[in-house]
Design a protein around this motif. Structure first.
Motif: not given
Length: 278
Positions: A177-191
């Motif tokens: 659900k997070f990858c393509s041929e270009k790479g993965g997914t980065l999330l910025v999560v705030e607390k």
């Protein structure tokens, strides 16, 4: 530490070790109380890494730097070897020192193999190694994951992008659900208080993720690596007041040769390090 073959001497800075550790070994004048002879262990890990510039696989070997005894591990000696004609040659050596501040490995002055960018002022820190239950629940809810069915591997670090008392989390995700041929997914999560809130989602990137010293709208810029028409390049992602851009191609292209200052908080690569399994 001395490299006798290359006649090099490395000075290892241990100022980030705990106060008790330093006081046991040094007096008030910063002199060793007694002579301590350290050593470098035999090779304990061998990894393969892709050298995209030469389109070959190089070998990365790890050895522990040991102080007073085998339990006193100061850091690691990391060598990258490339096969040249009829034998392997060392093309890069990194002395890495453990830091008590974050219990991670602090990789200093490491250079990318292609040498197109100057990251000599960037500190490289390995990701957390323990699973984060609260982070997993936020990802599960946001992307409607089914436990024990959907596959996910992730790397993460707690960071401070705003100089606030509350930290943020940068989480790099790999899975169907997070990858393509270009790479993965980065999330910025705030607390925020006791809640985790996903602030930004950035698709199609490759580690490392670097927190630049530069800021926009109160947040540090992020420097990410992407594949653009089969070429590796870095993009600068600036905070627009609400989030970072979901498409890294909308970021400013990093010019080659520019010296970057900052911290690479996810400098691992799932190609040679397995992420935390969801």
């Amino acid at each position: 530490m001395t490299n006798s073959k290359e006649e090099l001497i490395y000075n290892i800075d241990i100022e980030n070790r705990e106060k008790k550790y330093i006081e046991e070994k040094y007096d008030k004048n910063r002199k060793l109380k007694r002579t301590i002879i350290g050593k470098v262990s035999p090779i304990y890990d061998v990894l393969s890494i892709r050298n995209y510039e030469k389109d070959v696989v190089d070998i990365l070997i790890k050895q522990k730097i040991i102080g007073e005894n085998n339990n006193d591990v100061i850091g690691e000696l990391i060598n990258i070897l490339s096969f040249d004609k009829d034998k392997f040659k060392i093309i890069e050596t990194t002395v890495s020192v453990y830091s008590v501040k974050n219990n991670n490995l602090n990789l200093r002055n490491i250079e990318f193999i292609n040498n197109k960018y100057d990251f000599s002022k960037v500190d490289f820190i390995e990701s957390e190694y323990k699973s984060n239950y609260r982070l997993e629940r936020v990802i599960e809810k946001e992307f409607l994951l089914i436990p024990k069915h959907d596959k996910l591997s992730y790397l993460y670090n707690k960071v401070n992008l705003r100089n606030f008392s509350e930290y943020e989390i940068l989480a790099y995700l790999e899975g169907p659900k997070f990858c393509s041929e270009k790479g993965g997914t980065l999330l910025v999560v705030e607390k925020r208080n006791d809640d985790y809130i996903i602030n930004s989602e950035i698709r199609g990137i490759i580690p490392p993720i670097i927190i630049s010293d530069n800021k926009n709208n109160g947040y540090n810029d992020l420097i990410v690596k992407i594949m653009n028409n089969e070429d590796e390049e870095f993009r600068i992602l600036k905070y627009n007041g609400n989030s970072y851009p979901i498409n890294p191609l909308n970021g400013e292209k990093l010019k080659k040769g520019i010296k970057i200052s900052g911290i690479a908080v996810i400098s691992d690569d799932l190609f040679y390090k397995k992420g935390i399994e969801y």
